[in-house]
Design an enzyme around this catalytic site. Structure first.
Site, PDB file in Angstrom:
ATOM      1  CD  GLU A  40      -3.012  -0.713  -0.073  1.00 43.86           C
ATOM      2  OE1 GLU A  40      -3.209   0.452  -0.435  1.00 43.86           O
ATOM      3  OE2 GLU A  40      -3.508  -1.687  -0.651  1.00 43.86           O
ATOM      4  CB  CYS A 212     -17.676   2.692 -16.832  1.00 47.13           C
ATOM      5  SG  CYS A 212     -17.782   3.003 -15.070  1.00 47.13           S
TER       6      CYS A 212
HETATM    7  S1  SF4 Z   1     -16.811   8.971 -15.560  1.00 48.51           S
HETATM    8 FE1  SF4 Z   1     -18.471   7.724 -14.754  1.00 48.51          FE
HETATM    9  S2  SF4 Z   1     -19.034   6.378 -16.453  1.00 48.51           S
HETATM   10 FE2  SF4 Z   1     -17.069   7.254 -16.958  1.00 48.51          FE
HETATM   11  S3  SF4 Z   1     -15.599   5.749 -16.252  1.00 48.51           S
HETATM   12 FE3  SF4 Z   1     -15.857   7.204 -14.556  1.00 48.51          FE
HETATM   13  S4  SF4 Z   1     -17.492   6.390 -13.271  1.00 48.51           S
HETATM   14 FE4  SF4 Z   1     -17.550   5.288 -15.225  1.00 48.51          FE
END
Ligand code: SF4
Length: 378
Positions: A40, A212
């Site tokens: 860490e 994501c």
């Molecule tokens: S901005 Fe929002 S959608 Fe884009 S990668 Fe980051 S958390 Fe995911």
């Protein structure tokens, strides 16, 4: 699989980690708090790929707290050479000694006590408590701040205390539910998933929103504000200081001086520093009992510290004559070949200067090939 009643944010992250998360890093799959602590600390400000070989060497040399506490600070800093931010190495060493003295050599198991160790902040203490003891704590390192600032569409620079407090509140609200059926090792997987998402998907530049798992709920994505969040530190001009670094060359070696144990570059090997407007010949004579010849100057450059910018003027010098004491070196000064210096505890600007010496034809020629017939002991 996460519990179906788990809050959506955590459930999505845990699902995503099952498919895309990192599961076999050298510091994973262990409950050893010592090994987790070292990883860490190394991972603060340094990428995983850089940390891996350092981590392996460090653990081989100091396999446990006792070995680290018994080592000399010089040895620890030499192991840290090239990893940068040496205060981390100094603090590890100090903390190991404190664990031996105050905790009987046993790594503390409560986040509060872990946070009391030198160099361990709230987020790092939480990560150690999660991975070593399965405790339920929120982390908030730079990557997590970025994810949350984007996810919640938070305005304001996250480094400001009030904004940071809001982010901590959010980080705690989002934790997977405590205890009960289905909790299992969710806290570890969730914490690792946040770290992995920040490192591989929600990156500072060019985040991969298309893949994501948090996209649907992410305000920054929905409002097309990903590029502007998190907000940058408000512009602040750092004061500038100036210094000259003496590159004293003799018989293929360069003189480095060990800095005092406190202050900038504490206990590290550096080129001797010459204050502002001193005359170089007079200074070398007075401080090192040495006659020098000036070599063509090298370009100045800047190094930025947290509170100021340092303008560095490198002064390459060929040693013409010197006293036998300086020729031999002592605990405070030592002659290094470039290879030896690069393996020693040297700060980033000194490392950078060695690269420039390599690039400077005149200086490297003097370093490697010049005749030293003028040299003689006084
Ligand atoms: S901005 Fe929002 S959608 Fe884009 S990668 Fe980051 S958390 Fe995911």
């Amino acid at each position: 699989m996460p519990d179906k009643n788990m809050p959506e944010f955590a459930a999505k992250l845990i699902d995503w980690h099952g498919l895309h998360g990192r599961k076999n890093l050298p510091w994973q799959n262990t409950r050893d708090p010592y090994a987790i602590w070292i990883s860490e600390i190394m991972l603060q400000q340094t990428q995983v790929s850089t940390v891996i070989p350092y981590y392996a060497r460090f653990l081989q040399r100091y396999p446990d707290i006792g070995a680290l506490a018994a080592a000399s600070l010089d040895d620890v800093l030499a192991q840290w050479s090239g990893l940068g931010y040496y205060s981390r190495g100094r603090n590890l060493h100090k903390a190991a000694r404190r664990i031996v003295e105050d905790h009987g050599g046993k790594f503390p198991d409560k986040a509060d006590a872990i946070q009391g160790l030198p160099g361990v902040g709230r987020s790092t203490a939480a990560a150690i408590a999660v991975f070593a003891y399965g405790k339920r704590h929120a982390i908030l390192d730079g990557n997590v701040k970025r994810i949350l600032a984007r996810y919640f569409g938070m305005d304001g620079y996250p480094g400001v205390k009030t904004n940071e407090r809001r982010l901590w509140e959010k980080a705690e609200e989002l934790l997977p539910d405590p205890g009960g059926a289905g909790m299992g090792n969710h806290i570890e997987v969730y914490t690792q998933a946040l770290m992995d998402l920040g490192a591989t998907v929600c990156t500072r530049a060019r985040p991969k929103c298309a893949v994501c798992p948090l996209r649907e709920g992410c305000l920054a994505f929905r409002e097309s504000r990903v590029r502007e969040l998190p907000m940058r530190r408000p512009g602040k001009r750092l004061p500038e200081r100036k210094t000259s670094l003496l590159i004293l060359i003799r018989q293929g070696k360069i003189l480095l001086e060990k800095r005092l144990p406190a202050g900038v570059w504490a206990s590290l090997w550096c080129f001797p520093e010459m204050p502002g407007d001193e005359d170089t010949h007079a200074y070398c004579n007075r401080c090192f009992n040495m006659e020098v010849g000036l070599l063509p100057p090298m370009d100045e450059f800047h190094h930025t510290f947290t509170h100021f910018r340092l303008k560095i003027r490198p002064l390459p010098l060929q040693v013409v004559s010197l006293s036998p004491e300086i020729a031999e070196g002592d605990a405070g000064v030592k002659w290094f070949t470039p290879d030896e210096a690069l393996g020693a505890a040297i700060p980033a600007p000194v490392r950078k200067l060695f690269a420039r010496i390599d690039d400077s034809r005149t200086v490297s020629r003097v370093l490697w090939h010049s005749s030293y017939s003028l040299e003689h002991a006084k």
